[in-house]
Scaffold this active site. Structure first.
Site, mmCIF file in Angstrom:
data_model
loop_
_atom_site.group_PDB
_atom_site.id
_atom_site.type_symbol
_atom_site.label_atom_id
_atom_site.label_comp_id
_atom_site.label_asym_id
_atom_site.label_seq_id
_atom_site.Cartn_x
_atom_site.Cartn_y
_atom_site.Cartn_z
ATOM 1 C CG ASP A 1 -1.913 1.116 1.259
ATOM 2 O OD1 ASP A 1 -2.172 1.695 0.186
ATOM 3 O OD2 ASP A 1 -2.450 1.420 2.335
ATOM 4 C CG HIS A 2 1.156 4.440 -2.479
ATOM 5 N ND1 HIS A 2 0.275 4.493 -3.538
ATOM 6 C CD2 HIS A 2 2.357 4.100 -3.011
ATOM 7 C CE1 HIS A 2 0.923 4.215 -4.658
ATOM 8 N NE2 HIS A 2 2.177 3.973 -4.368
ATOM 9 C CG ASP B 1 -8.335 2.857 1.225
ATOM 10 O OD1 ASP B 1 -7.729 2.495 2.250
ATOM 11 O OD2 ASP B 1 -9.504 3.241 1.229
ATOM 12 C CG HIS B 2 -3.260 3.968 -3.232
ATOM 13 N ND1 HIS B 2 -2.453 5.084 -3.267
ATOM 14 C CD2 HIS B 2 -4.538 4.444 -3.241
ATOM 15 C CE1 HIS B 2 -3.200 6.172 -3.291
ATOM 16 N NE2 HIS B 2 -4.470 5.810 -3.277
ATOM 17 C CB ILE B 3 -4.587 -3.244 -2.641
ATOM 18 C CG1 ILE B 3 -5.293 -2.802 -1.355
ATOM 19 C CG2 ILE B 3 -4.066 -4.674 -2.508
ATOM 20 C CD1 ILE B 3 -4.385 -2.690 -0.146
#
Length: 529
Positions: A311-312, A465-467
């Site tokens: 994730d970021h 929320d950046h999977i």
């Protein structure tokens, strides 16, 4: 066709899957687009939001059904690592782009060669130039508004970067007063402010209204200016694709030559169904895609499915400036500071992006004042005073892929259909931790220059929320799940369309890239059918 239910079955109707389905349907190819959740009209979601007392929960206005549980539901994600990775994934037609900041950045050539240039992480198995035309197609479909003159690498050069063969479909919006004043005061200190390309057109385009600055992108755009995946799903339907909602895929069936021959799914009543096709695209987001592969025991000869989870991971700063900036007018994000996007420092620590969040801050400010014991008319006055001066910096870090950061189907927990939930193991790595002192130095400078009073300068690590990485792309079947076409190494007719294929995270929202890759995969499939 008579021997198959469709030429292509796409599993997952978010922005990525819907774009693959639309691209194929336009070519006259028969497509079934499957979705675990239901189809809801915008007005219903908007009413749900208005009625909800949990305004801070962006998943709350959306369906959360026993057979299609959203990721915030307690118990759905078991966490075993040092950090709880809790992305706000949705399950309905259109997917999670119903609520997002609509940031639509491109990766740069440097982002895609991080191992070659800096000796860390993994390179992409393709060049930027191979992906560039598909970025243009994705931006056109999402109606992206952006600047055609900025150096998005953050070096402050007087040039457009990364290279583009087509202009943005819409010009950037005017700067908000909040963004303008922060830029005017911080730029002299050497900070490079970059406009954020976004899927909120500034002009009405092909039935989409222009953004009017409702500042409600999350959880739902009230007028449908901001892009969401259901828009493309419905265009695919108009081109002849069949949309099948409330269909929860749980098994991919293999046949002769290790080809995928069918997908099995359950309807809400628990009944099982089987559909056949020539090609399959799994586009069920970065969590559900690897889960389906592992449940089916497919595409995992490398043992990399579910691993390399990224994730970021971020942190934040909130403070009150010494002047009224009036946040909360216009889009929820407009840009940020990119000094730490690329350079030799990436040998030692993660790249860093500071975004300037522009959400209406009244709720946060009110809670802060109540904790201070402020009530009555003084409370009203202080809410007006401090909300106008609230600054919210949302920072993201570049994460590297590590096989031990992984997800798996839960060994014992199941949902209402008997399908396993997920167990997650995620630790923030030393590459990110080495960047924290750099971020804190920036935070101190921001507060000093803006004459600020700190509300919170150490939020701890946060979800973004950046999977990515869970079905990782590579140049070898030994250490990756898909090749540069997003075709699985193990099954020639199985493609994956998800941010999970991204092998190097950089620091940008990955959705536009996943859409570009999906369009490219769809065109490859169309040529082979």
């Amino acid at each position: 066709m008579a021997d198959f239910d469709a030429d292509v079955i796409v599993i997952g109707s978010g922005a990525v899957g819907s774009n693959a389905a639309y691209e194929l349907a336009k070519e006259g190819i028969s497509v079934i687009l499957m979705e675990a959740g239901p189809r809801l009209p915008r007005w219903k979601i908007l009413e749900n939001f208005r009625a909800s007392p949990r305004k801070g929960n962006h998943n709350d206005p959306y369906p959360n059904l026993p057979w299609a549980i959203n990721s915030f539901t307690e118990g759905y994600l078991e966490q075993t690592g040092s950090f709880d990775l809790m992305p706000g994934m949705l399950r309905l037609l259109g997917g999670t782009t119903w609520h997002w900041a609509a940031a639509t950045w491109r990766y740069t050539p440097e982002d895609m060669k991080i191992n070659t240039l800096y000796g860390v992480g993994r390179d992409w198995p393709m060049e930027y130039d191979e992906l560039e035309p598909f970025y243009g197609l994705a931006e056109e479909e999402l109606r992206v508004a952006g600047s055609d003159s900025e150096d998005q690498n953050g070096h402050g050069r007087d040039m457009q970067y990364p290279p583009r063969s087509t202009p943005y479909p819409a010009p950037p919006e005017a700067e908000t007063y909040y963004f303008k004043r922060l830029k005017e005061r911080l730029s002299p200190e050497g900070y490079h402010f970059i406009h954020e390309p976004n899927a909120r057109p500034t002009i009405s385009l092909q039935g989409r209204p222009a953004c009017t600055g409702n500042n409600n992108c999350m959880p739902v755009c009230p007028i449908g200016a901001m892009y969401s995946g259901n828009m493309t799903a419905e265009k695919a339907e108009d081109e002849g694709a069949q949309i099948l909602t409330e269909a929860v895929a749980y098994k991919l069936e293999t046949g002769e030559g290790d080809k995928i021959v069918a997908v099995h799914y359950k309807s809400p009543d628990g009944e099982s169904h089987r559909l056949t096709a020539k090609y399959f695209i799994v586009a069920a987001n970065g969590y559900e895609t690897p889960k389906l592969l592992m449940m089916s025991d497919v595409a995992n000869s490398s043992d990399q499915v579910g691993r390399n989870l990224m994730d970021h991971t971020g942190m934040g700063l909130q403070f009150f400036a010494d002047e009224a900036l009036w946040p909360g007018r216009g889009p929820v994000q407009q840009g940020g500071i990119f000094n730490w996007r690329d350079g030799d420092f990436r040998k030692d620590h993660a790249a860093i992006k500071h975004s300037l969040s522009n959400n209406v801050p009244n709720k946060v400010v009110t809670e802060y004042l109540l904790k201070q014991g402020v009530v009555g008319s003084e409370l009203d006055e202080q809410i007006r005073h401090l909300s106008a001066r609230f600054v919210d910096v949302s920072t993201v870090f570049e994460m590297l892929p590590h096989p031990e950061n992984r997800l798996q189907p839960h060994p014992t927990r199941v949902d209402a259909l008997g399908i396993p939930t997920l167990t997650i193991h995620y630790d923030v790595d030393d590459y990110v931790k080495a960047a924290v002192p750099v971020v804190k130095a920036d935070y101190a400078k921001f507060v000093e220059v803006m004459g600020g009073t700190v509300y919170d300068d150490d939020t701890g690590f946060q979800n973004r929320d950046h999977i990515m990485g869970t079905v990782i792309m590579g140049d070898s079947a030994d250490n990756s799940v898909v090749n540069h076409e997003c075709r699985t190494w193990d099954h020639e007719n199985l493609f994956l369309a998800t941010t999970g294929v991204i092998p190097a995270s950089g620091l940008i929202n990955p959705t536009l890239t996943a859409v570009a890759l999906a369009i490219r995969s769809a065109q490859i499939i169309a040529k082979e059918i």
